[in-house]
Design a protein around this motif. Structure first.
Motif, PDB file in Angstrom:
ATOM      1  N   ARG A  83       0.865  -1.179   0.000  1.00 22.55           N
ATOM      2  CA  ARG A  83       0.000   0.000   0.000  1.00 22.55           C
ATOM      3  C   ARG A  83       0.910   1.240   0.000  1.00 22.55           C
ATOM      4  NH1 ARG A  83      -3.001  -2.858  -1.948  1.00 22.55           N
ATOM      5  NH2 ARG A  83      -4.739  -3.982  -0.984  1.00 22.55           N
ATOM      6  N   PHE A  84       0.359   2.378  -0.430  1.00 16.43           N
ATOM      7  CA  PHE A  84       1.180   3.577  -0.506  1.00 16.43           C
ATOM      8  C   PHE A  84       1.714   3.966   0.861  1.00 16.43           C
ATOM      9  CE2 PHE A  84      -1.391   4.217  -4.427  1.00 16.43           C
ATOM     10  CZ  PHE A  84      -0.334   4.209  -5.309  1.00 16.43           C
ATOM     11  N   ALA A  85       0.989   3.602   1.925  1.00 14.36           N
ATOM     12  CA  ALA A  85       1.457   3.903   3.276  1.00 14.36           C
ATOM     13  C   ALA A  85       2.713   3.111   3.633  1.00 14.36           C
ATOM     14  CB  ALA A  85       0.344   3.610   4.287  1.00 14.36           C
ATOM     15  N   ASP A  86       3.007   2.039   2.895  1.00 12.99           N
ATOM     16  CA  ASP A  86       4.210   1.242   3.163  1.00 12.99           C
ATOM     17  C   ASP A  86       5.480   1.919   2.671  1.00 12.99           C
ATOM     18  OD1 ASP A  86       2.841  -0.912   4.362  1.00 12.99           O
ATOM     19  OD2 ASP A  86       2.322  -1.716   2.395  1.00 12.99           O
ATOM     20  N   ALA A  87       5.353   2.945   1.827  1.00 10.63           N
ATOM     21  CA  ALA A  87       6.539   3.618   1.308  1.00 10.63           C
ATOM     22  C   ALA A  87       7.269   4.341   2.427  1.00 10.63           C
ATOM     23  CB  ALA A  87       6.154   4.599   0.209  1.00 10.63           C
ATOM     24  N   GLY A  88       8.590   4.460   2.305  1.00  7.71           N
ATOM     25  CA  GLY A  88       9.348   5.208   3.295  1.00  7.71           C
ATOM     26  C   GLY A  88      10.675   4.563   3.628  1.00  7.71           C
ATOM     27  N   LYS A  89      11.172   4.878   4.825  1.00 10.11           N
ATOM     28  CA  LYS A  89      12.490   4.437   5.263  1.00 10.11           C
ATOM     29  C   LYS A  89      12.387   3.167   6.105  1.00 10.11           C
ATOM     30  CE  LYS A  89      15.269   7.594   6.818  1.00 10.11           C
ATOM     31  NZ  LYS A  89      15.888   8.592   7.728  1.00 10.11           N
ATOM     32  N   TYR A  90      13.235   2.206   5.804  1.00  4.68           N
ATOM     33  CA  TYR A  90      13.337   0.957   6.563  1.00  4.68           C
ATOM     34  C   TYR A  90      14.800   0.739   6.951  1.00  4.68           C
ATOM     35  CZ  TYR A  90       8.628  -0.233   4.923  1.00  4.68           C
ATOM     36  OH  TYR A  90       7.291  -0.246   4.670  1.00  4.68           O
ATOM     37  N   TRP A  91      15.006  -0.200   7.906  1.00  6.50           N
ATOM     38  CA  TRP A  91      16.352  -0.557   8.335  1.00  6.50           C
ATOM     39  C   TRP A  91      16.468  -2.073   8.404  1.00  6.50           C
ATOM     40  CZ3 TRP A  91      19.701   3.519   9.130  1.00  6.50           C
ATOM     41  CH2 TRP A  91      19.130   4.790   9.276  1.00  6.50           C
ATOM     42  N   CYS A  92      17.497  -2.616   7.765  1.00  8.61           N
ATOM     43  CA  CYS A  92      17.866  -4.014   7.961  1.00  8.61           C
ATOM     44  C   CYS A  92      18.853  -4.053   9.125  1.00  8.61           C
ATOM     45  CB  CYS A  92      18.552  -4.586   6.718  1.00  8.61           C
ATOM     46  SG  CYS A  92      17.480  -4.755   5.300  1.00  8.61           S
ATOM     47  N   GLY A  93      18.551  -4.851  10.170  1.00 11.84           N
ATOM     48  CA  GLY A  93      19.401  -4.886  11.345  1.00 11.84           C
ATOM     49  C   GLY A  93      19.986  -6.255  11.613  1.00 11.84           C
ATOM     50  N   VAL A  94      21.227  -6.285  12.058  1.00 12.27           N
ATOM     51  CA  VAL A  94      21.875  -7.503  12.548  1.00 12.27           C
ATOM     52  C   VAL A  94      22.193  -7.264  14.023  1.00 12.27           C
ATOM     53  CG1 VAL A  94      23.811  -9.088  12.337  1.00 12.27           C
ATOM     54  CG2 VAL A  94      22.848  -8.012  10.292  1.00 12.27           C
ATOM     55  N   SER A  95      21.549  -8.032  14.889  1.00 15.38           N
ATOM     56  CA  SER A  95      21.684  -7.827  16.325  1.00 15.38           C
ATOM     57  C   SER A  95      22.965  -8.496  16.828  1.00 15.38           C
ATOM     58  CB  SER A  95      20.459  -8.411  17.040  1.00 15.38           C
ATOM     59  OG  SER A  95      20.565  -8.200  18.425  1.00 15.38           O
ATOM     60  N   ARG A  96      23.736  -7.738  17.620  1.00 19.81           N
ATOM     61  CA  ARG A  96      24.978  -8.276  18.188  1.00 19.81           C
ATOM     62  C   ARG A  96      25.292  -7.531  19.480  1.00 19.81           C
ATOM     63  NH1 ARG A  96      30.016  -5.715  14.701  1.00 19.81           N
ATOM     64  NH2 ARG A  96      29.476  -3.524  15.059  1.00 19.81           N
ATOM     65  N   SER A  97      26.258  -8.030  20.228  1.00 22.52           N
ATOM     66  CA  SER A  97      26.672  -7.362  21.458  1.00 22.52           C
ATOM     67  C   SER A  97      27.314  -6.031  21.100  1.00 22.52           C
ATOM     68  CB  SER A  97      27.667  -8.237  22.225  1.00 22.52           C
ATOM     69  OG  SER A  97      27.080  -9.475  22.583  1.00 22.52           O
ATOM     70  N   GLY A  98      26.938  -5.006  21.844  1.00 23.31           N
ATOM     71  CA  GLY A  98      27.467  -3.685  21.529  1.00 23.31           C
ATOM     72  C   GLY A  98      26.627  -3.004  20.474  1.00 23.31           C
ATOM     73  N   LYS A  99      27.249  -2.619  19.393  1.00 22.50           N
ATOM     74  CA  LYS A  99      26.564  -1.872  18.343  1.00 22.50           C
ATOM     75  C   LYS A  99      25.960  -2.828  17.324  1.00 22.50           C
ATOM     76  CE  LYS A  99      30.054   1.761  18.705  1.00 22.50           C
ATOM     77  NZ  LYS A  99      31.121   2.502  17.972  1.00 22.50           N
ATOM     78  N   ASP A 100      24.652  -2.666  17.032  1.00 25.82           N
ATOM     79  CA  ASP A 100      24.027  -3.420  15.952  1.00 25.82           C
ATOM     80  C   ASP A 100      24.493  -2.878  14.600  1.00 25.82           C
ATOM     81  OD1 ASP A 100      22.744  -4.820  17.868  1.00 25.82           O
ATOM     82  OD2 ASP A 100      20.718  -4.469  17.098  1.00 25.82           O
ATOM     83  N   ILE A 101      24.340  -3.712  13.590  1.00 26.64           N
ATOM     84  CA  ILE A 101      24.715  -3.315  12.228  1.00 26.64           C
ATOM     85  C   ILE A 101      23.438  -3.002  11.451  1.00 26.64           C
ATOM     86  CG2 ILE A 101      25.850  -4.041  10.105  1.00 26.64           C
ATOM     87  CD1 ILE A 101      27.503  -5.984  11.799  1.00 26.64           C
ATOM     88  N   TYR A 102      23.403  -1.834  10.812  1.00 27.24           N
ATOM     89  CA  TYR A 102      22.206  -1.411  10.095  1.00 27.24           C
ATOM     90  C   TYR A 102      22.524  -1.102   8.631  1.00 27.24           C
ATOM     91  CZ  TYR A 102      19.661  -0.942  14.464  1.00 27.24           C
ATOM     92  OH  TYR A 102      19.051  -1.208  15.642  1.00 27.24           O
ATOM     93  N   THR A 103      21.542  -1.389   7.780  1.00 27.22           N
ATOM     94  CA  THR A 103      21.565  -0.955   6.384  1.00 27.22           C
ATOM     95  C   THR A 103      20.277  -0.192   6.125  1.00 27.22           C
ATOM     96  OG1 THR A 103      22.838  -2.899   5.703  1.00 27.22           O
ATOM     97  CG2 THR A 103      21.694  -1.664   3.973  1.00 27.22           C
ATOM     98  N   GLU A 104      20.392   1.027   5.627  1.00 27.49           N
ATOM     99  CA  GLU A 104      19.208   1.845   5.381  1.00 27.49           C
ATOM    100  C   GLU A 104      18.551   1.434   4.057  1.00 27.49           C
ATOM    101  OE1 GLU A 104      17.834   6.540   4.924  1.00 27.49           O
ATOM    102  OE2 GLU A 104      19.931   6.018   5.372  1.00 27.49           O
ATOM    103  N   VAL A 105      17.231   1.387   4.050  1.00 30.91           N
ATOM    104  CA  VAL A 105      16.464   0.992   2.865  1.00 30.91           C
ATOM    105  C   VAL A 105      15.415   2.059   2.586  1.00 30.91           C
ATOM    106  CG1 VAL A 105      14.948  -0.739   1.831  1.00 30.91           C
ATOM    107  CG2 VAL A 105      16.777  -1.458   3.393  1.00 30.91           C
ATOM    108  N   LYS A 106      15.307   2.466   1.324  1.00 33.45           N
ATOM    109  CA  LYS A 106      14.265   3.391   0.910  1.00 33.45           C
ATOM    110  C   LYS A 106      13.312   2.672  -0.042  1.00 33.45           C
ATOM    111  CE  LYS A 106      13.366   7.903  -1.211  1.00 33.45           C
ATOM    112  NZ  LYS A 106      13.958   9.073  -1.898  1.00 33.45           N
ATOM    113  N   LEU A 107      12.055   2.556   0.346  1.00 34.09           N
ATOM    114  CA  LEU A 107      11.043   1.851  -0.452  1.00 34.09           C
ATOM    115  C   LEU A 107      10.131   2.858  -1.136  1.00 34.09           C
ATOM    116  CD1 LEU A 107       9.490  -0.659  -1.384  1.00 34.09           C
ATOM    117  CD2 LEU A 107       8.250  -0.618   0.799  1.00 34.09           C
ATOM    118  N   GLU A 108      10.046   2.772  -2.474  1.00 36.58           N
ATOM    119  CA  GLU A 108       9.156   3.630  -3.258  1.00 36.58           C
ATOM    120  C   GLU A 108       8.075   2.758  -3.898  1.00 36.58           C
ATOM    121  OE1 GLU A 108      11.112   6.155  -6.019  1.00 36.58           O
ATOM    122  OE2 GLU A 108      12.797   6.597  -4.663  1.00 36.58           O
ATOM    123  N   ILE A 109       6.855   3.263  -3.904  1.00 35.00           N
ATOM    124  CA  ILE A 109       5.704   2.496  -4.404  1.00 35.00           C
ATOM    125  C   ILE A 109       4.977   3.326  -5.450  1.00 35.00           C
ATOM    126  CG2 ILE A 109       3.526   1.375  -3.784  1.00 35.00           C
ATOM    127  CD1 ILE A 109       4.678   0.970  -0.982  1.00 35.00           C
TER     128      ILE A 109
END
Length: 558
Positions: A83-109
């Motif tokens: 749906r158009f409301a799903d568009a926007g910014k997302y994050w792929c995360g890898v959980s680990r001790s200390g700092k998590d690892i993130y990848t930014e995702v931009k979804l366009e519909i």
């Protein structure tokens, strides 16, 4: 609420993802070696408690699906029913001790349907038409294609033609790079070609470019069409006008639903006579009308079928002498026909020489009413019934498609003639239940374990090749017992059975299997197996996103 702006994290590159409304989008994020067994997740916006959408430790839902392919170190999240409301910014995360690892995702519909501006194109039945599709100069070397409909998401997969093929049956594509347009030409147009079309240009990144066209095919028809009604056994006259300049041309008349396939009526027959009345029209008289004379006629004065040079007639014959089958069935031949639910079946009705031009039909029950007639030879198609009259072999064939149990019963092959109709055959149609299995087995196991599937077979098949295939339908299932795979087949001759052992069971092994010893798939010679696989989670799973968010904050000492 804790957000990404409050937390410490490692950020990788930005990923752009595109999708169509109502369809799905796949977000694939890679991670480094050594993180295979770490938990991964997808969150939206600021990744607060309520922004976590799904974790690898959770069960897939109806909106979000996640899968971690550890061999390639890529985890993929699918978002369904966009749906158009799903568009926007997302994050792929890898959980680990200390700092998590993130990848930014931009979804366009974007909307799946296309487009606001539509080019109108018209053509004439049996002619040709060209649809011109413009594109930007930077796409000169990109793939071009055309499809039917207005859905962009499936256009390339359902393309009628692409610039790689350029010719496909009646359709051709020509790419003019000087004018930055490609042209699609359709030959031998039919009325069914009318509808919406999309011109597509494939892009290296993002969604493809499209333009839309609406094609209207007009029926190739006459200047004049007349409805004529005659009476059985009486004469009728058809008057055909023609241009004055055709006064010396040969005149003729033919019969058929379509002018392109109508059959010429021979004027030396006793009942058909052609008269030149004047320099502007001629007439055809049919004496002693028969029911089989009903139908569509075309008279003309030149062979090119130019519009305005012919007349179309629809002749109806009033039948005044038809009797119920109750008194005529004694001489009819009995034919037994069987079919299976959901399939098609052919009913073949033989008739004698001399009745080639007579009307034939198929009726049900006692044929005492017109409503009992299912289809006539003058109808090529009617509902689920199709006809073909082979006049050389003197057989009239009716195809009944999509059989149901209610189609079972008694039918009659009928032929309309002066006086009593002739019924050449009584047809008893038997409809069998849909093809199904003799035995269905349900079994389950756990990821990583070994399971054995048992498959009995008839003793006479002990030398046959045994097989196990997977798929929802037996006609399209894929053989899984191959060399070097986790599937091993072992035969037990003494018990007339064989077994297939699956080692290191995976979640993807769940589904429908078919094991058998008969390549013809005869009922009783195979077993259907429904296998379910329980998931065993790696590490300590988290039950709720809120628990994950708490651990998330604890790592950062917040």
């Amino acid at each position: 609420m804790w957000t990404l702006h409050n937390l410490q994290f490692v950020l990788f590159s930005l990923i752009h993802v595109f999708g169509y409304e109502g369809r799905g989008a796949r977000i694939s994020c890679s991670y480094g070696q050594g993180y295979e067994d770490y938990e991964k997740y997808l969150c939206k916006d600021n990744c607060g408690d309520s922004d976590i959408l799904i974790l690898t430790s959770q069960t897939n839902g109806t909106k979000y699906f996640i899968f971690d392919e550890q061999t390639t170190r890529v985890f993929t999240t699918t978002i369904a029913d966009l749906r158009f409301a799903d568009a926007g910014k997302y994050w792929c995360g890898v959980s680990r001790s200390g700092k998590d690892i993130y990848t930014e995702v931009k979804l366009e519909i974007q909307p799946d349907s296309c487009c606001d501006n539509v080019t109108k194109v018209q053509g004439v039945e049996e002619g040709s038409v060209s649809i011109i599709c413009p594109y930007e100069s930077k796409y000169q070397n990109n793939l071009k294609y055309m499809c039917r409909g207005n859905q962009r998401s499936t256009c390339l997969q359902q393309a009628l033609i692409t610039s790689n093929t350029r010719h496909n049956g009646r359709v051709t594509l020509n790419d003019d790079k000087k004018s930055n347009t490609f042209t699609v030409t359709v030959l031998n147009l039919t009325l069914e070609d009318s509808g919406s079309y999309l011109c597509g240009v494939q892009r290296e990144t993002g969604l493809d470019d499209f333009s839309a066209a609406e094609l209207e095919i007009k029926e190739w028809c006459c200047v004049k069409s007349k409805n004529i009604k005659g009476t059985l056994g009486r004469p009728v006259t058809l008057q055909c006008s023609y241009p004055h300049e055709h006064r010396n041309n040969r005149k003729f008349i033919c019969k058929g639903e379509r002018r392109s396939s109508c059959e010429a009526v021979t004027m030396d027959q006793d009942r058909f006579t052609l008269h030149n009345i004047s320099s502007s029209f001629f007439s055809v008289t049919i004496t002693k009308l028969e029911a089989g004379d009903a139908g569509t006629y075309w008279c003309r004065s030149q062979p090119e079928w130019a519009v305005g040079d012919y007349t179309q007639f629809h002749l109806a014959v009033d039948k005044s002498s038809t009797v119920a089958l109750c008194c005529l069935s004694g001489a009819a031949k009995l034919i037994r026909v069987s079919g299976r639910e959901g399939r098609d079946v052919n009913v073949s009705c033989l008739y004698q020489q001399g009745y080639e031009s007579y009307e034939k039909y198929l009726c049900k029950n006692d044929c005492s009413e017109d409503s009992h007639v299912l289809i006539r030879s003058t109808d090529v198609k009617k509902d689920r019934y199709f006809t073909h009259d082979d006049k050389e072999k003197h057989v009239f064939v009716v195809t009944i498609s999509g059989l149901t149990s209610t189609d079972a019963g008694t039918y009659w092959c009928g032929l309309t003639r002066t006086g009593y109709d002739s019924y050449s055959a009584q047809v008893n149609l038997e409809v069998q239940k849909a093809w199904c299995c003799v035995k269905t087995t349900y079994t389950s196991s756990t990821v990583g374990h070994t399971i054995t599937l048992s498959c009995p077979h008839p003793p006479q098949h002990r030398h046959n090749r045994k097989f196990l295939c997977k798929g929802d339908d037996r006609n399209s299932c894929i053989d899984v017992v191959t060399s070097g795979s986790r599937f091993t087949l072992q035969e037990d001759v003494s018990s007339s059975s064989f077994s297939v052992m699956i080692t290191k069971l995976e979640e993807g092994d769940a589904g429908t299997y078919w094991c058998g010893s008969d390549s013809q798939w005869s009922v009783g010679n195979y077993t259907k197996i429904e296998l379910s696989v329980d998931k065993r989670l790696r590490g300590a799973p988290l039950d709720k996103p809120k628990l994950h968010a708490k651990r998330f904050r604890d790592k950062y000492g917040l």
